[in-house]
Design a protein around this motif. Structure first.
Motif, short mmCIF file in Angstrom:
data_model
loop_
_atom_site.label_atom_id
_atom_site.label_comp_id
_atom_site.label_asym_id
_atom_site.label_seq_id
_atom_site.Cartn_x
_atom_site.Cartn_y
_atom_site.Cartn_z
N GLU A 229 -17.88 7.41 -59.63
CA GLU A 229 -18.40 6.72 -58.40
C GLU A 229 -17.38 6.67 -57.40
O GLU A 229 -17.49 7.14 -56.16
CB GLU A 229 -18.82 5.47 -58.90
N ALA A 230 -16.10 6.12 -57.83
CA ALA A 230 -15.00 5.95 -56.77
C ALA A 230 -14.45 7.44 -56.53
O ALA A 230 -14.34 7.67 -55.03
CB ALA A 230 -13.75 5.12 -57.37
N SER A 231 -14.57 8.57 -57.20
CA SER A 231 -14.29 9.67 -57.04
C SER A 231 -15.14 10.32 -55.81
O SER A 231 -14.67 11.18 -54.85
CB SER A 231 -14.08 10.45 -58.08
N ALA A 232 -16.52 10.04 -56.11
CA ALA A 232 -17.31 10.86 -55.28
C ALA A 232 -17.40 10.29 -53.92
O ALA A 232 -17.48 10.98 -52.80
CB ALA A 232 -18.91 10.57 -55.80
N GLN A 233 -17.04 8.77 -53.87
CA GLN A 233 -17.05 8.40 -52.57
C GLN A 233 -15.62 8.86 -51.67
O GLN A 233 -15.64 9.13 -50.50
CB GLN A 233 -16.80 6.82 -52.50
N ARG A 234 -14.58 8.94 -52.46
CA ARG A 234 -13.39 9.49 -52.00
C ARG A 234 -13.46 11.07 -51.48
O ARG A 234 -12.92 11.11 -50.55
CB ARG A 234 -12.14 9.31 -53.02
N LYS A 235 -14.25 11.57 -52.02
CA LYS A 235 -14.32 13.11 -52.00
C LYS A 235 -15.61 13.57 -50.91
O LYS A 235 -15.95 14.38 -50.49
CB LYS A 235 -14.65 13.76 -52.95
N ASN A 236 -16.28 12.10 -50.62
CA ASN A 236 -17.55 12.33 -49.73
C ASN A 236 -18.45 13.18 -50.54
O ASN A 236 -19.09 14.18 -49.41
CB ASN A 236 -17.10 12.68 -48.24
N LEU A 237 -18.91 13.07 -51.59
CA LEU A 237 -19.75 13.80 -52.43
C LEU A 237 -21.35 13.50 -51.90
O LEU A 237 -21.43 11.99 -52.00
CB LEU A 237 -19.49 14.09 -53.88
N ASP A 238 -22.08 14.19 -51.85
CA ASP A 238 -23.55 13.79 -51.71
C ASP A 238 -23.98 13.49 -53.09
O ASP A 238 -23.09 13.58 -54.26
CB ASP A 238 -24.48 14.98 -51.03
N ASP A 239 -25.26 12.96 -53.28
CA ASP A 239 -25.78 12.12 -54.37
C ASP A 239 -25.94 13.30 -55.48
O ASP A 239 -25.69 12.84 -56.62
CB ASP A 239 -27.10 11.34 -54.02
N ARG A 240 -26.26 14.47 -55.19
CA ARG A 240 -26.36 15.23 -56.13
C ARG A 240 -25.14 16.06 -56.85
O ARG A 240 -24.83 15.97 -58.18
CB ARG A 240 -27.36 16.48 -55.76
N ALA A 241 -24.01 15.97 -55.98
CA ALA A 241 -22.92 16.45 -56.27
C ALA A 241 -22.09 15.36 -57.21
O ALA A 241 -21.56 15.55 -58.14
CB ALA A 241 -22.07 16.82 -55.17
#
Length: 198
Positions: free
Chosen positions: A78-90
């Protein structure tokens, strides 16, 4: 006054847990004895008791650490997805990759989680089951965000368990030297979610 633990005490415990997980996977939790674990560790039963008072204590520590680690993977994803600005599927795809990366290196611990939790005492078993429920809830959350039109209150449990069904049992058939790597398999799982078999 209690004797302080040596600097290598935790490393020794981790090594014992690795060996115990292998013993449980190969012989079954019921069949594996403290003598078997000690022999596989190359130590005496008395030395093993210095670290763990019983086989159940080993099993609980094994599952306690493993389920905590799975929850850490979720938080880190979750933290990495926020940091990388990933969309929900990614973000979901990243979680699937991270879980399968973990499963590749901890197959015997995963075997114990899926098959041996029932051998714990009531309080310890409930703690591990609560953590498993937290893992399932987190996966449901990722799925609902990734596919909001597809995941409903009526099907969310079925779809979540379908996904876990695809990834949780890899230890029964995937081999490190097999035709497909865990990373390649994670991409197949993601493709199945995205496109089905059409």
């Amino acid at each position: 006054m209690a004797r302080p633990k040596s600097a290598t005490h935790e490393l020794q415990r981790e090594a014992i847990l690795d060996v115990a997980a292998q013993c449980f996977a190969q012989r079954s939790y019921i069949a594996a004895s403290m003598n078997d674990i000690a022999a596989a560790c190359g130590t005496s039963k008395a030395r093993l008791y210095h670290y763990y008072r019983s086989k159940e204590a080993i099993l609980f520590d094994l599952l306690d650490r493993y389920t905590q680690h799975l929850l850490v993977i979720i938080g880190q994803t979750e933290a990495s997805a926020q940091r990388k600005n990933l969309d929900d599927r990614a973000a979901l795809h990243e979680l699937i990759r991270n879980f399968l990366d973990q499963y590749e290196s901890s197959a015997t611990r995963h075997v114990a989680l899926l098959g041996d939790t029932k051998f714990l005492g009531d309080v310890q078993r409930e703690l591990i089951l609560d953590r498993q429920r937290d893992v399932v809830s987190a996966m449901t959350r990722f799925l609902k965000r990734a596919y909001p039109q597809r995941i409903t209150a009526a099907n969310q449990t079925a779809v979540t368990m379908m996904l876990f069904g695809m990834i949780n049992w890899t230890f029964t058939w995937m081999r490190p030297d097999g035709p497909m790597s865990y990373r390649a398999f994670s991409e197949e799982v993601i493709a199945m979610l995205e496109r089905g078999l059409a």
